[in-house]
Design a protein around this motif. Structure first.
Motif, PDB file in Angstrom:
ATOM      1  N   TRP A  66      22.706 -15.311 -36.485  1.00  0.00           N
ATOM      2  CA  TRP A  66      22.133 -14.202 -36.289  1.00  0.00           C
ATOM      3  C   TRP A  66      21.396 -14.398 -35.056  1.00  0.00           C
ATOM      4  O   TRP A  66      21.319 -15.225 -34.343  1.00  0.00           O
ATOM      5  CB  TRP A  66      21.063 -14.225 -37.338  1.00  0.00           C
ATOM      6  N   VAL A  67      21.105 -12.935 -34.664  1.00  0.00           N
ATOM      7  CA  VAL A  67      20.635 -12.909 -33.335  1.00  0.00           C
ATOM      8  C   VAL A  67      19.532 -11.715 -33.414  1.00  0.00           C
ATOM      9  O   VAL A  67      19.431 -10.729 -34.095  1.00  0.00           O
ATOM     10  CB  VAL A  67      21.376 -12.195 -31.994  1.00  0.00           C
ATOM     11  N   GLU A  82      28.156 -11.821 -35.251  1.00  0.00           N
ATOM     12  CA  GLU A  82      29.487 -10.984 -34.901  1.00  0.00           C
ATOM     13  C   GLU A  82      29.432  -9.780 -34.382  1.00  0.00           C
ATOM     14  O   GLU A  82      30.205  -9.001 -34.269  1.00  0.00           O
ATOM     15  CB  GLU A  82      30.518 -11.200 -36.097  1.00  0.00           C
ATOM     16  N   CYS A  83      28.086  -9.117 -34.657  1.00  0.00           N
ATOM     17  CA  CYS A  83      28.179  -7.781 -34.616  1.00  0.00           C
ATOM     18  C   CYS A  83      28.243  -7.279 -33.195  1.00  0.00           C
ATOM     19  O   CYS A  83      28.167  -8.183 -32.202  1.00  0.00           O
ATOM     20  CB  CYS A  83      26.093  -7.424 -34.896  1.00  0.00           C
ATOM     21  N   ALA A  98      15.751 -15.600 -38.611  1.00  0.00           N
ATOM     22  CA  ALA A  98      16.036 -14.163 -39.014  1.00  0.00           C
ATOM     23  C   ALA A  98      15.353 -13.627 -40.155  1.00  0.00           C
ATOM     24  O   ALA A  98      14.869 -12.577 -40.524  1.00  0.00           O
ATOM     25  CB  ALA A  98      17.628 -14.269 -39.386  1.00  0.00           C
ATOM     26  N   ARG A  99      15.201 -14.414 -41.438  1.00  0.00           N
ATOM     27  CA  ARG A  99      14.308 -14.051 -42.424  1.00  0.00           C
ATOM     28  C   ARG A  99      12.917 -13.559 -42.146  1.00  0.00           C
ATOM     29  O   ARG A  99      12.586 -12.750 -42.594  1.00  0.00           O
ATOM     30  CB  ARG A  99      14.397 -15.285 -43.540  1.00  0.00           C
ATOM     31  N   SER A 100      12.320 -14.408 -41.318  1.00  0.00           N
ATOM     32  CA  SER A 100      11.032 -14.339 -40.955  1.00  0.00           C
ATOM     33  C   SER A 100      10.963 -13.055 -40.185  1.00  0.00           C
ATOM     34  O   SER A 100       9.847 -12.362 -40.780  1.00  0.00           O
ATOM     35  CB  SER A 100      10.527 -15.329 -39.958  1.00  0.00           C
ATOM     36  N   GLY A 111      24.435  -1.394 -38.827  1.00  0.00           N
ATOM     37  CA  GLY A 111      26.159  -1.626 -38.521  1.00  0.00           C
ATOM     38  C   GLY A 111      26.711  -2.763 -39.147  1.00  0.00           C
ATOM     39  O   GLY A 111      27.657  -2.876 -39.886  1.00  0.00           O
ATOM     40  N   CYS A 112      26.053  -4.042 -38.926  1.00  0.00           N
ATOM     41  CA  CYS A 112      26.439  -5.360 -39.527  1.00  0.00           C
ATOM     42  C   CYS A 112      25.876  -5.685 -40.769  1.00  0.00           C
ATOM     43  O   CYS A 112      26.277  -6.831 -41.345  1.00  0.00           O
ATOM     44  CB  CYS A 112      26.049  -6.274 -38.365  1.00  0.00           C
ATOM     45  N   ARG A 113      24.751  -4.939 -40.956  1.00  0.00           N
ATOM     46  CA  ARG A 113      24.062  -5.244 -42.323  1.00  0.00           C
ATOM     47  C   ARG A 113      23.582  -6.851 -42.177  1.00  0.00           C
ATOM     48  O   ARG A 113      23.902  -7.455 -43.318  1.00  0.00           O
ATOM     49  CB  ARG A 113      24.769  -4.825 -43.517  1.00  0.00           C
ATOM     50  N   ALA A 114      22.864  -7.105 -41.163  1.00  0.00           N
ATOM     51  CA  ALA A 114      22.336  -8.676 -41.439  1.00  0.00           C
ATOM     52  C   ALA A 114      21.773  -9.004 -42.525  1.00  0.00           C
ATOM     53  O   ALA A 114      21.453 -10.025 -42.980  1.00  0.00           O
ATOM     54  CB  ALA A 114      21.419  -8.940 -40.167  1.00  0.00           C
ATOM     55  N   ASP A 115      20.562  -7.980 -42.991  1.00  0.00           N
ATOM     56  CA  ASP A 115      20.071  -8.164 -44.320  1.00  0.00           C
ATOM     57  C   ASP A 115      20.812  -8.686 -45.499  1.00  0.00           C
ATOM     58  O   ASP A 115      20.074  -9.326 -46.600  1.00  0.00           O
ATOM     59  CB  ASP A 115      19.312  -6.977 -44.646  1.00  0.00           C
ATOM     60  N   THR A 116      22.037  -8.208 -45.605  1.00  0.00           N
ATOM     61  CA  THR A 116      22.888  -8.685 -46.822  1.00  0.00           C
ATOM     62  C   THR A 116      23.645  -9.974 -46.558  1.00  0.00           C
ATOM     63  O   THR A 116      24.160 -10.708 -47.649  1.00  0.00           O
ATOM     64  CB  THR A 116      24.183  -7.852 -46.774  1.00  0.00           C
TER      65      THR A 116
END
Length: 122
Positions: A66-67, A82-83, A98-100, A111-116
């Motif tokens: 994650w970034v 990968e986004c 990332a969670r924090s 776009g990349c839906r990092a939350d999923t």
């Protein structure tokens, strides 16, 4: 959804597809211009072709999944590694970071839906 709303959405989708085609054509043209400029520079350079710049994106870091995209005002969004959206100078994050960040209100990229990709506490 009524007929006029469907027609409006179809028109919007058509315009977006047209925009994508135009942007892809512009990208192809830009790639051709870059290629020509590199060829001209290589002909003038005594030691052969110009080397490609090194790939130093934090997204290419093997451990970063994650970034964090930042702006002058602060954090903007959390993305997957990968986004295609965040800038190359985005900060690599661990899963916990990332969670924090998202738990503290930083939005996940739409776009990349990092939350999923992260199990956030409900």
């Amino acid at each position: 959804m009524n007929d006029s709303e469907r027609a409006r959405l179809r028109g919007e989708l058509e315009m977006l597809r047209f925009l994508r085609r135009v942007q892809l054509q512009q990208l192809e043209q830009t790639e051709r211009w870059i290629g020509r400029a590199e060829q001209r520079l290589a002909r003038k350079r005594p030691n052969g072709p110009v080397p490609s710049p090194p790939q130093r994106s934090p997204r290419s870091t093997p451990h970063a999944r994650w970034v964090l995209e930042r702006s002058i005002a602060g954090p903007v969004a959390v993305h997957t590694a990968e986004c295609w959206i965040p800038a190359a100078d985005s900060q690599p994050l661990t899963r916990a970071q990332a969670r924090s960040a998202m738990a503290e209100g930083v939005t996940a990229c739409p776009g990349c839906r990092a939350d999923t990709t992260i199990d956030l506490p409900g």
